[in-house]
Design a protein around this motif. Structure first.
Motif, PDB file in Angstrom:
ATOM      1  N   CYS A 209       0.818  -1.220   0.000  1.00  0.00           N
ATOM      2  CA  CYS A 209       0.000   0.000   0.000  1.00  0.00           C
ATOM      3  C   CYS A 209       0.844   1.259   0.000  1.00  0.00           C
ATOM      4  N   SER A 210       2.170   1.132   0.167  1.00  0.00           N
ATOM      5  CA  SER A 210       3.069   2.282   0.172  1.00  0.00           C
ATOM      6  C   SER A 210       2.563   3.351   1.146  1.00  0.00           C
ATOM      7  N   THR A 211       2.513   4.603   0.704  1.00  0.00           N
ATOM      8  CA  THR A 211       2.126   5.705   1.592  1.00  0.00           C
ATOM      9  C   THR A 211       0.611   5.907   1.661  1.00  0.00           C
ATOM     10  N   GLY A 212      -0.147   4.934   1.180  1.00  0.00           N
ATOM     11  CA  GLY A 212      -1.580   4.924   1.409  1.00  0.00           C
ATOM     12  C   GLY A 212      -2.463   5.362   0.266  1.00  0.00           C
TER      13      GLY A 212
ATOM     14  N   GLY B 222      -4.670  -2.022   4.244  1.00  0.00           N
ATOM     15  CA  GLY B 222      -3.452  -1.731   3.500  1.00  0.00           C
ATOM     16  C   GLY B 222      -2.284  -2.394   4.199  1.00  0.00           C
ATOM     17  N   ALA B 223      -1.338  -2.934   3.436  1.00  0.00           N
ATOM     18  CA  ALA B 223      -0.186  -3.616   4.033  1.00  0.00           C
ATOM     19  C   ALA B 223       1.059  -3.315   3.219  1.00  0.00           C
ATOM     20  N   ASP B 224       2.191  -3.256   3.914  1.00  0.00           N
ATOM     21  CA  ASP B 224       3.459  -2.987   3.244  1.00  0.00           C
ATOM     22  C   ASP B 224       4.584  -3.536   4.110  1.00  0.00           C
ATOM     23  N   ILE B 225       5.720  -3.797   3.496  1.00  0.00           N
ATOM     24  CA  ILE B 225       6.893  -4.268   4.214  1.00  0.00           C
ATOM     25  C   ILE B 225       7.667  -3.122   4.869  1.00  0.00           C
ATOM     26  N   ASP B 226       7.432  -1.893   4.404  1.00  0.00           N
ATOM     27  CA  ASP B 226       8.213  -0.713   4.791  1.00  0.00           C
ATOM     28  C   ASP B 226       7.503   0.034   5.924  1.00  0.00           C
ATOM     29  N   SER B 227       8.144   0.086   7.096  1.00  0.00           N
ATOM     30  CA  SER B 227       7.520   0.737   8.254  1.00  0.00           C
ATOM     31  C   SER B 227       7.422   2.250   8.079  1.00  0.00           C
ATOM     32  N   ASP B 228       8.359   2.857   7.370  1.00  0.00           N
ATOM     33  CA  ASP B 228       8.328   4.311   7.176  1.00  0.00           C
ATOM     34  C   ASP B 228       7.115   4.731   6.352  1.00  0.00           C
ATOM     35  N   VAL B 229       6.854   4.025   5.257  1.00  0.00           N
ATOM     36  CA  VAL B 229       5.726   4.426   4.420  1.00  0.00           C
ATOM     37  C   VAL B 229       4.400   4.150   5.125  1.00  0.00           C
ATOM     38  N   LEU B 230       4.354   3.130   5.964  1.00  0.00           N
ATOM     39  CA  LEU B 230       3.129   2.865   6.724  1.00  0.00           C
ATOM     40  C   LEU B 230       2.837   3.997   7.703  1.00  0.00           C
ATOM     41  N   ALA B 231       3.894   4.529   8.322  1.00  0.00           N
ATOM     42  CA  ALA B 231       3.700   5.673   9.226  1.00  0.00           C
ATOM     43  C   ALA B 231       3.176   6.875   8.451  1.00  0.00           C
ATOM     44  N   ARG B 232       3.704   7.094   7.253  1.00  0.00           N
ATOM     45  CA  ARG B 232       3.232   8.206   6.431  1.00  0.00           C
ATOM     46  C   ARG B 232       1.804   7.962   5.950  1.00  0.00           C
ATOM     47  N   ALA B 233       1.475   6.705   5.665  1.00  0.00           N
ATOM     48  CA  ALA B 233       0.107   6.379   5.265  1.00  0.00           C
ATOM     49  C   ALA B 233      -0.861   6.678   6.405  1.00  0.00           C
ATOM     50  N   GLY B 234      -0.455   6.378   7.631  1.00  0.00           N
ATOM     51  CA  GLY B 234      -1.313   6.652   8.770  1.00  0.00           C
ATOM     52  C   GLY B 234      -1.562   8.134   8.961  1.00  0.00           C
ATOM     53  N   HIS B 235      -0.538   8.951   8.682  1.00  0.00           N
ATOM     54  CA  HIS B 235      -0.689  10.406   8.805  1.00  0.00           C
ATOM     55  C   HIS B 235      -1.493  10.970   7.640  1.00  0.00           C
ATOM     56  N   ALA B 236      -1.321  10.362   6.451  1.00  0.00           N
ATOM     57  CA  ALA B 236      -2.120  10.689   5.251  1.00  0.00           C
ATOM     58  C   ALA B 236      -2.050  12.154   4.856  1.00  0.00           C
ATOM     59  N   SER B 237      -0.835  12.680   4.792  1.00  0.00           N
ATOM     60  CA  SER B 237      -0.615  14.041   4.318  1.00  0.00           C
ATOM     61  C   SER B 237       0.090  13.964   2.963  1.00  0.00           C
ATOM     62  N   TYR B 238      -0.440  14.663   1.950  1.00  0.00           N
ATOM     63  CA  TYR B 238       0.046  14.492   0.586  1.00  0.00           C
ATOM     64  C   TYR B 238       0.266  15.828  -0.116  1.00  0.00           C
ATOM     65  N   GLY B 239       1.180  15.802  -1.093  1.00  0.00           N
ATOM     66  CA  GLY B 239       1.449  16.969  -1.904  1.00  0.00           C
ATOM     67  C   GLY B 239       0.677  16.925  -3.214  1.00  0.00           C
ATOM     68  N   ASP B 240       0.872  17.952  -4.018  1.00  0.00           N
ATOM     69  CA  ASP B 240       0.124  18.078  -5.270  1.00  0.00           C
ATOM     70  C   ASP B 240       0.376  16.923  -6.230  1.00  0.00           C
ATOM     71  N   ARG B 241       1.606  16.389  -6.239  1.00  0.00           N
ATOM     72  CA  ARG B 241       1.887  15.304  -7.173  1.00  0.00           C
ATOM     73  C   ARG B 241       1.027  14.078  -6.862  1.00  0.00           C
ATOM     74  N   SER B 242       0.902  13.735  -5.585  1.00  0.00           N
ATOM     75  CA  SER B 242       0.075  12.588  -5.199  1.00  0.00           C
ATOM     76  C   SER B 242      -1.390  12.819  -5.532  1.00  0.00           C
ATOM     77  N   LEU B 243      -1.808  14.086  -5.515  1.00  0.00           N
ATOM     78  CA  LEU B 243      -3.218  14.414  -5.690  1.00  0.00           C
ATOM     79  C   LEU B 243      -3.565  14.854  -7.106  1.00  0.00           C
ATOM     80  N   GLN B 244      -2.616  14.712  -8.040  1.00  0.00           N
ATOM     81  CA  GLN B 244      -2.786  15.273  -9.369  1.00  0.00           C
ATOM     82  C   GLN B 244      -4.034  14.760 -10.094  1.00  0.00           C
ATOM     83  N   ARG B 245      -4.496  13.547  -9.800  1.00  0.00           N
ATOM     84  CA  ARG B 245      -5.645  12.979 -10.501  1.00  0.00           C
ATOM     85  C   ARG B 245      -6.929  13.014  -9.669  1.00  0.00           C
ATOM     86  N   VAL B 246      -6.847  13.563  -8.489  1.00  0.00           N
ATOM     87  CA  VAL B 246      -8.044  13.661  -7.640  1.00  0.00           C
ATOM     88  C   VAL B 246      -8.925  14.801  -8.148  1.00  0.00           C
ATOM     89  N   PRO B 247     -10.211  14.557  -8.442  1.00  0.00           N
ATOM     90  CA  PRO B 247     -11.084  15.636  -8.911  1.00  0.00           C
ATOM     91  C   PRO B 247     -11.122  16.786  -7.902  1.00  0.00           C
TER      92      PRO B 247
END
Length: 291
Positions: free
Chosen positions: A124-127, A153-178
């Motif tokens: 699931c990477s960063t969520g 969501g599941a991932d092997i990487d503990s850092d990205v899971l922590a970021r997924a839990g916080h769920a804060s994103y920049g414009d690049r991640s949100l580029q396709r969100v209406p």
């Protein structure tokens, strides 16, 4: 030119082979010689951050000491987590238009459902992927108010899971969100960052797991749908087959598996049945398969 020539962080050819064998046994991921520079740079980071004198002392501690943090830091450095919201969105179209209606039919229909519809996103990477599933269902699935759904969501990487839990994103991640969805479900938190609504975050349960590790995958069971996209390409034949078997075990009979557009289960294992949907190929655990 000699076999002890170094690259990047200074690993010898022998060092690289020892590392590659160890990392493969622990994760199922195998790095080719062409990845030497990438690997060397990240191992160098682990050595420096851990305060070790060099590769030999770091690698000895990694293998022999009771320091699981060293392996986790290495995994976090070496796993690739490139993603964004609504990636390969045609598969979410399949989920809503074809797969979920079939799941409800197999489960006895909306009025006879026993237990929730269960969906897993791995890795699931960063969520972005599991949250994309949640948003698509909230906005576009006409049964969402009547059917209990669990998204994991599941991932092997503990850092990205922590970021997924916080769920804060920049414009690049949100580029396709209406724009309407961004306004409805995201709040600006400054510095070009947007945090996902707490209610959507709470709808996704996050786990740390290695898909090639049968023991850690054993608790994952009775999923109706699994998204496992763009990870099997990093495994060799043996690790891919082990991952396929673990995914098979995590699905209900008749459950659906989505892979990345460049991946094919037919090259890995015959245990899944390929199913052609209007939007593309998906794989199913045969409905009559024993658990």
């Amino acid at each position: 030119m000699t076999s002890s020539a170094t690259a990047g962080a200074g690993l010898t050819a022998a060092d690289f082979e020892k590392f590659r064998e160890y990392f493969y046994k622990r994760t199922g991921i195998q790095f080719s010689e062409s990845k030497r520079y990438f690997v060397d740079k990240r191992i160098d980071t682990c050595i420096r951050q851990g305060g070790f004198a060099g590769f030999a002392s770091w690698f000895a501690a990694l293998r022999l000491s009771d320091r699981p943090d060293l392996l986790q830091e290495l995994i976090n450095q070496l796993t690739v987590n490139e993603t964004y919201f609504l990636r390969e969105d045609y598969q979410f179209d399949s989920l809503i238009k074809t797969v979920l209606p079939d799941v409800l039919s197999m489960r006895g229909g909306p009025n006879r459902m026993v237990g929730p519809v269960k969906i897993l996103s791995l890795p699931c990477s960063t969520g972005e992927e599991p949250y994309s599933i949640a948003l698509r269902l909230l906005e576009e699935w006409d049964q969402i108010d009547h059917i209990d759904v669990e998204i994991h969501g599941a991932d092997i990487d503990s850092d990205v899971l922590a970021r997924a839990g916080h769920a804060s994103y920049g414009d690049r991640s949100l580029q396709r969100v209406p724009p309407a969805w961004r306004q409805k479900y995201f709040t600006s938190v400054g510095a070009g960052r947007y945090q996902l609504d707490e209610g959507v975050r709470g709808a996704v349960t996050l786990h740390q797991v290695n898909v090639t590790d049968t023991a850690s995958m054993r608790p994952f069971k009775d999923f109706d749908v699994i998204f496992c996209r763009n990870v099997l390409i990093y495994f060799d034949e043996l690790s891919s087959r082990r991952a396929a078997e673990n995914l098979y075990g995590a699905l209900r009979p008749g459950g659906y598996l989505f892979l990345g557009h460049s991946e094919s289960m037919s090259r890995i294992s015959p245990i899944f049945t390929p199913t052609r949907l209007p939007e593309g190929i998906v794989y199913q655990r045969p409905s009559g398969a024993n658990r």
